[in-house]
Design a protein around this motif. Sequence first.
Motif, mmCIF file in Angstrom:
data_model
loop_
_atom_site.group_PDB
_atom_site.id
_atom_site.type_symbol
_atom_site.label_atom_id
_atom_site.label_comp_id
_atom_site.label_asym_id
_atom_site.label_seq_id
_atom_site.Cartn_x
_atom_site.Cartn_y
_atom_site.Cartn_z
ATOM 1 N N MET A 88 0.798 -1.224 0.000
ATOM 2 C CA MET A 88 0.000 0.000 0.000
ATOM 3 C C MET A 88 0.832 1.276 0.000
ATOM 4 N N GLY A 89 1.804 1.367 0.889
ATOM 5 C CA GLY A 89 2.574 2.592 1.058
ATOM 6 C C GLY A 89 3.356 3.007 -0.175
ATOM 7 N N MET A 90 3.500 2.100 -1.130
ATOM 8 C CA MET A 90 4.199 2.443 -2.359
ATOM 9 C C MET A 90 3.365 3.340 -3.268
ATOM 10 N N SER A 91 2.068 3.436 -2.953
ATOM 11 C CA SER A 91 1.170 4.227 -3.803
ATOM 12 C C SER A 91 0.308 5.215 -3.052
ATOM 13 N N ASP A 92 0.178 5.075 -1.740
ATOM 14 C CA ASP A 92 -0.883 5.808 -1.071
ATOM 15 C C ASP A 92 -0.633 6.002 0.409
ATOM 16 N N LEU A 93 -1.199 7.044 0.944
ATOM 17 C CA LEU A 93 -1.481 7.264 2.362
ATOM 18 C C LEU A 93 -0.292 7.511 3.276
ATOM 19 N N TYR A 94 0.930 7.195 2.853
ATOM 20 C CA TYR A 94 2.094 7.406 3.711
ATOM 21 C C TYR A 94 3.046 8.445 3.148
ATOM 22 N N GLY A 95 2.554 9.344 2.309
ATOM 23 C CA GLY A 95 3.417 10.353 1.740
ATOM 24 C C GLY A 95 4.075 9.881 0.457
ATOM 25 N N PRO A 96 4.965 10.700 -0.103
ATOM 26 C CA PRO A 96 5.572 10.399 -1.403
ATOM 27 C C PRO A 96 6.383 9.102 -1.388
ATOM 28 N N ALA A 97 6.343 8.398 -2.516
ATOM 29 C CA ALA A 97 7.160 7.198 -2.707
ATOM 30 C C ALA A 97 7.745 7.247 -4.114
ATOM 31 N N ASP A 98 8.834 6.548 -4.305
ATOM 32 C CA ASP A 98 9.527 6.537 -5.580
ATOM 33 C C ASP A 98 9.203 5.244 -6.321
ATOM 34 N N ASP A 99 8.650 5.341 -7.532
ATOM 35 C CA ASP A 99 8.237 4.148 -8.271
ATOM 36 C C ASP A 99 9.400 3.193 -8.527
ATOM 37 N N ALA A 100 10.543 3.730 -8.926
ATOM 38 C CA ALA A 100 11.688 2.865 -9.228
ATOM 39 C C ALA A 100 12.132 2.108 -7.985
ATOM 40 N N GLU A 101 12.167 2.795 -6.846
ATOM 41 C CA GLU A 101 12.559 2.134 -5.601
ATOM 42 C C GLU A 101 11.490 1.133 -5.169
ATOM 43 N N SER A 102 10.234 1.468 -5.384
ATOM 44 C CA SER A 102 9.155 0.545 -5.032
ATOM 45 C C SER A 102 9.272 -0.753 -5.822
ATOM 46 N N ILE A 103 9.484 -0.640 -7.125
ATOM 47 C CA ILE A 103 9.614 -1.825 -7.968
ATOM 48 C C ILE A 103 10.843 -2.631 -7.561
ATOM 49 N N ALA A 104 11.939 -1.940 -7.267
ATOM 50 C CA ALA A 104 13.143 -2.636 -6.811
ATOM 51 C C ALA A 104 12.896 -3.354 -5.489
ATOM 52 N N THR A 105 12.072 -2.759 -4.623
ATOM 53 C CA THR A 105 11.764 -3.373 -3.329
ATOM 54 C C THR A 105 10.903 -4.618 -3.514
ATOM 55 N N ILE A 106 9.938 -4.569 -4.419
ATOM 56 C CA ILE A 106 9.120 -5.757 -4.690
ATOM 57 C C ILE A 106 10.007 -6.873 -5.241
ATOM 58 N N ARG A 107 10.884 -6.539 -6.160
ATOM 59 C CA ARG A 107 11.816 -7.542 -6.695
ATOM 60 C C ARG A 107 12.667 -8.150 -5.581
ATOM 61 N N ALA A 108 13.181 -7.284 -4.712
ATOM 62 C CA ALA A 108 14.038 -7.757 -3.616
ATOM 63 C C ALA A 108 13.263 -8.668 -2.672
ATOM 64 N N ALA A 109 11.991 -8.347 -2.453
ATOM 65 C CA ALA A 109 11.165 -9.185 -1.576
ATOM 66 C C ALA A 109 11.018 -10.587 -2.158
ATOM 67 N N LEU A 110 10.728 -10.676 -3.449
ATOM 68 C CA LEU A 110 10.592 -11.989 -4.080
ATOM 69 C C LEU A 110 11.926 -12.737 -4.067
ATOM 70 N N ASP A 111 13.003 -12.020 -4.302
ATOM 71 C CA ASP A 111 14.329 -12.645 -4.279
ATOM 72 C C ASP A 111 14.674 -13.171 -2.891
ATOM 73 N N ALA A 112 14.133 -12.510 -1.851
ATOM 74 C CA ALA A 112 14.415 -12.921 -0.468
ATOM 75 C C ALA A 112 13.542 -14.088 -0.016
ATOM 76 N N GLY A 113 12.624 -14.517 -0.865
ATOM 77 C CA GLY A 113 11.782 -15.658 -0.519
ATOM 78 C C GLY A 113 10.363 -15.301 -0.128
ATOM 79 N N ILE A 114 10.028 -14.012 -0.108
ATOM 80 C CA ILE A 114 8.644 -13.621 0.153
ATOM 81 C C ILE A 114 7.806 -13.977 -1.076
ATOM 82 N N THR A 115 6.718 -14.698 -0.848
ATOM 83 C CA THR A 115 5.870 -15.100 -1.972
ATOM 84 C C THR A 115 4.504 -14.430 -1.948
ATOM 85 N N LEU A 116 4.113 -13.812 -0.828
ATOM 86 C CA LEU A 116 2.798 -13.193 -0.686
ATOM 87 C C LEU A 116 2.913 -11.677 -0.830
#
Length: 333
Positions: free
Chosen positions: A21-49
């Motif tokens: 959620m915070g990558m798009s809304d309600l917690y102030g500005p977020a950076d799309d490139a960093e958000s996408i990199a964070t999602i990638r990193a989460a999957l690489d770390a074994g997060i599947t949900l």
Amino acid sequence: MDKRRLGSNGPEVSRLGLGAMGMSDLYGPADDAESIATIRAALDAGITLIDTGDFYGSGHNELLIRDVVKERNREDVVISVKFGSRRSPDGGFQPAPPDTDPVAVKDRLAFTLRRLGTDYVDIYRPTRLNPDVPVEDTVGAIAELVQAGYVRHVGLSEVGASTLRRAAAAHPISDLQIEYSLLSRGIEASILPTARELGIGITAYGVLSRGLLSGHWTPDRELAGNDFRGQVPRFQGENLRANLALVDALGQVAQSIDATVAQVAIAWVASRGPDLVPLVGARRRDRLAESVAAADLVLNEHHLAAIEAAVPAGSAAGNRYPSQHMAKLDSER
């Protein structure tokens, strides 16, 4: 990362999930490139949900997730989508009740599938209930989508024990998404026992209490105008000072076990049972790395007792939502 099953009939997912959620809304500005990199990193770390909502950024959040999921094997990612909240062109939320009637359920899923670039959603759930639409009708519409292959599991969000029973009688429910943290333990009285009786898992959001339990919050922090924490009672005046005193006490426990406050707070939620999956709301890779390390933190009886002493049940100052929002929560009735 270790896996857990969401309830008796839900999917197997990683021990921790990513709340986007915070990558798009309600917690102030977020950076799309960093958000996408964070999602990638989460999957690489074994997060599947990955948890999202069709109204997060009015669809923006689903598009971020699409950019990453299209690079992966779709079957390796469990996508949970909430629907129902109505937005305005100016980015605000409409005061109208959630859009959960059966026709709306199918309409909103059609747009979600297109934005995500997928032909099914793993878990589909109303974010809140419309008091004028029986939960059985909403669940029944999602069940039809399950039969058609567009949805794999039915979930719920922020409902109370009696509603959970009614919904489960209409169709098997994989999991209940609800706030649960050291500062928000209301589900322990009746909601959590009922979910366990019915074989329904818990995906816990707000495990860091929207940043209060991160160890990075300061009393003089300035919030952006679109950061809804500026309206949350726990972040106001004396409430904030009292809550940060609890965080300081938790910090002493964390230091004694060579962990951060955030890691202890996340690990505490995970320790409450194998049927609970904490959702971490990291928006940056450094915060994600800190949260992921909590999956390896084992809390023994001594640690748990010290945590309980530092942040006793019911010690939080202020409600978790503004009063007008609390009044609309089925889980608070």
